[in-house]
Design an enzyme around this catalytic site. Structure first.
Site: not given
Ligand SMILES: Cc1cc2nc3c(=O)[nH]c(=O)nc-3n(C[C@H](O)[C@H](O)[C@H](O)COP(=O)(O)OP(=O)(O)OC[C@H]3O[C@@H](n4cnc5c(N)ncnc54)[C@H](O)[C@@H]3O)c2cc1C
Length: 683
Positions: A467
């Site tokens: 979120e």
């Molecule tokens: C248990 C769980 C439940 C979830 N539930 C849902 C759900 O119900 N529906 C859904 O759609 N998604 C869901 N998600 C997905 C979740 O919202 C994403 O994991 C989250 O949005 C982060 O995306 P990512 O994991 O791909 O990280 P990435 O985008 O790959 O980011 C990796 C790291 O880089 C950082 N980062 C990325 N971009 C930037 C930037 N521009 N500037 C600085 N730092 C940055 C991030 O903060 C993070 O630390 C869930 C994930 C988990 C693990």
């Protein structure tokens, strides 16, 4: 460690002296306003790609709700205007709502106590069907759904109380309920659905059908601009054909109604763009390919879901084509309040365990809670729990009045509570010593009280990621915080703006700053008797007022120094936001403790304790604004990424390299077994 003292702060918050070099790195993907479940941004071009600054701002602005006519307390704070009148007197709930909610919360508490075995959910990684049924009978799947559709119509405050209670039985239950109605089908329909859609779907959801929100994809995390799931209009014009793969959908294995974000291609007469659909979970072409497993929240029903030629009728589009990200973002205006509710619950639980254990456990001749090192942790847990709860309650109460814009406040409490609850859990493990690291089952097997402290730590960790990760929340809030500057001075720093526009913007900015800057020099916080009605807490409010102006001066200085490159200064912006969060929390505790001092005189002490601790954190953050290793760290990271120090990684077994970091996927029918789970309908 090398420390670069870029500059020294001047007495008014701006630095003087040598100007540090500015790196020329490209701006990060996704830019500052990545919002939605991931972060989010838009409106987007028809093809996936980068989201420009301007587009991101437009969407953030589009998430404004029409009923808002009062300024945001949080936003004003960042602009150096401490509008205590916006939160004082402490808002109150409607007594009729309180009575109705009280009955429900009582029944929920009794049910959880009597019927739900939280330890078994953890052990089996499974919420039993009977628990789904029990919750449905109580109306827990319709807490946020209007009563006219069979829901309970709870206020934000009472909804959050219910999540906190459910989470204390097992956090997977509150995650289930929150994903279902904070981001799942009910909330977007409530805000953007047609009367027909509400009539069609909301009664089913209130009765216990589960919903899920599907935005994330293997290649789409914080940056939704890369969204690849497509929704092609069908040739006969009656609907859309969905194709794609969605990752990590909470409730995705059990949900029978889904909100799916998919990209409609632009075409003749249609702009297309990311669009939100309500999709029946049992539609042909949907395969739940996996149930994912995590560090914590073991009972979570989280899926990898494939869509292959799934036909969705056009009546199921929410809010119109191209409105998907706006919907996701607006949904999260209040949707973001559920995670902090669970964090507050974690704080309360930790305080209880810490207090009882630290009084009982004797080492070196005293209860461990009397040793200073442990005593400080107890004080931190108690004060911070009070701080988080006050912030959350205030946000909820503000959100319950439709006139308030609470985007910044909700984002601040999500950011702050997820970070602080994690620290609390870590401190609790430390206080519990070896027992903090031991599982509840193992403790019980030795005849000791099964306090699942290690589970708490595991369950809480995800709150800093989903979120809106902490990094994305920093950027999102920072954007709002400096938005007033960007809206007057934006063209001055916009490389695309021509000379004429720049000149006009310069004139506009001149007028704005001529009025605004003098307001940052003096304020009520300098008057020794200001806020006297807050008694022992008045000095803290004076401090907040002064610090809010200091923060605005620092932000203004940074804006003029870095101009268009400001958005790359993520560490600086993160600290600005963290200071704002502390100021918001201090304001909340002072107003609340004063309002409740007749019933809870002891909370004035907690508010004072919280403010003393917060002020020290704020001091450190201000120092770090100008004395930090930011630019050397960024330069080092470039070298690290280029492999310069790879030799340092030797001597350990690295993860197997034969698989990629992000699995690719091909469109087409699924070849995996369908692992969906269906909860039998209530008898
Ligand atoms: C248990 C769980 C439940 C979830 N539930 C849902 C759900 O119900 N529906 C859904 O759609 N998604 C869901 N998600 C997905 C979740 O919202 C994403 O994991 C989250 O949005 C982060 O995306 P990512 O994991 O791909 O990280 P990435 O985008 O790959 O980011 C990796 C790291 O880089 C950082 N980062 C990325 N971009 C930037 C930037 N521009 N500037 C600085 N730092 C940055 C991030 O903060 C993070 O630390 C869930 C994930 C988990 C693990």
């Amino acid at each position: 460690m090398t420390t670069t003292r870029n500059n020294r702060p001047d007495p008014h918050g701006g630095p003087t002296g040598r100007v540090a070099p500015i790196d020329d790195a490209e701006p990060p993907a996704g830019s500052a306003a990545a919002v939605a479940e991931a972060g989010g941004a838009g409106p987007l071009p028809a093809e996936a790609g980068q989201v420009s600054e301007k587009e991101a701002r437009q969407v953030a602005e589009a998430a404004r709700e029409t009923a808002w006519d009062r300024p945001s307390f949080g936003k004003e704070l960042f602009l150096g205007r401490f509008r205590l009148d916006l939160i004082n007197p402490w808002p109150r709930s409607d007594p009729a709502d309180v009575a109705r909610a009280g009955e429900f919360l009582g029944a929920l508490g009794a049910y959880l106590d009597a019927e739900v075995d939280g330890a078994a959910i953890e052990r089996d990684a499974h919420i039993p069907d009977e628990v789904f049924h029990g919750l449905a009978r109580l109306g827990a799947f319709g807490m946020k759904i209007d009563r006219r559709y069979g829901g309970l119509g709870l206020s934000n405050l009472h909804y959050c109380r219910a999540l906190m209670l459910a989470g204390s039985a097992n956090p997977a239950i509150s995650a289930l309920l929150s994903a279902h109605q904070s981001i799942g089908v009910p909330q977007p329909l409530k805000m953007f659905g047609t009367p027909e859609q509400k009539q069609r779907f909301l009664p089913r959801l209130a009765a216990g059908e589960v919903s899920a929100f599907l935005l994330t994809e293997p290649d789409v995390g914080s940056d939704p601009a890369r969204l690849a799931t497509t929704a092609e209009p069908t040739a006969d014009g009656t609907g859309y054909r969905l194709n794609g793969v969605k990752l990590w959908a909470t409730n995705g294995t059990v949900a029978t109604l889904l909100v799916v974000m998919a990209r409609v291609p632009a075409g003749e007469g249609r702009r297309g763009g990311i669009t939100a659909f309500v999709v029946e979970g049992d539609s042909e072409g949907i395969t739940v390919e996996r149930r994912n497993a995590f560090v914590g929240l073991r009972g979570l029903e989280n899926s990898l879901t494939r869509f292959h030629d799934v036909i969705v009728p056009k009546e199921n589009v929410i809010g119109g084509e191209g409105k998907g990200l706006k919907i996701a973002l607006t949904t999260l205006n209040t949707g973001r309040l559920s995670l902090p509710a669970m964090c507050v619950g974690a704080g309360k639980w930790s305080l209880n365990v810490a207090r009882e254990w630290a009084a009982d456990r004797v080492q070196w001749g005293r209860p461990v809670g009397e040793h200073e090192a442990v005593a400080k942790k107890l004080a931190f847990i108690a004060a911070t729990t009070y701080g988080m709860e006050s912030m959350l309650d205030l946000c909820c109460l503000l959100a319950d009045d439709d006139r308030n814009d609470i985007r910044i406040e909700a984002a601040l409490v999500k950011l702050y509570a997820s970070e602080m609850a994690w620290k609390i859990a870590d401190e609790l493990i430390q206080i519990r010593g070896g027992r903090g690291y031991e599982t509840a089952d193992s403790l019980a097997a030795r005849g000791e009280r099964p306090a699942a402290v290690e589970q708490l730590l595991r369950d809480l960790r995800i709150n800093r990621i989903f979120e809106g990760s902490t990094e994305i929340m920093h950027l999102l809030i920072a954007r709002e915080a400096v938005d007033a500057h960007l809206s007057v001075a934006g063209d001055i720093i916009d490389p695309d703006a021509g000379l004429g526009r720049k000149a006009r913007a310069g004139a506009r900015a001149g007028v704005f700053y001529a009025r605004w800057l003098p307001t940052l020099a003096v304020g009520r916080g300098q008057a020794p008797r200001a806020y006297a009605e807050f008694g022992p807490l008045a000095a803290h409010l004076r401090h907040v007022e002064r610090t809010s102006r200091k923060l605005a001066r620092a932000t203004f200085y940074a804006m003029s120094r870095w101009q268009g490159k400001m958005e790359r200064k993520q560490a600086f912006l993160g600290r600005v936001v963290d200071i704002g969060a502390e100021l918001f929390a201090m304001s909340a505790v002072c107003v609340r403790a004063t309002a409740e001092r007749a019933e809870h005189p002891e909370n004035v002490e907690l508010a004072d304790l919280f403010c003393r601790q917060a002020r020290l954190r704020v001091d450190e953050l201000f120092t770090a604004l100008w004395s930090n290793t930011d630019s050397v760290d960024v330069a080092a990271a470039k070298r690290i990424l280029a492999g310069r120090y790879a030799a340092l990684e030797g001597g350990v077994a690295a993860p197997p390299a034969e698989l990629p970091w992000v699995a690719g996927w091909q469109p087409g029918p699924s070849t995996a077994e369908d692992v969906r789970r269906r909860i039998p309908p209530l008898g």
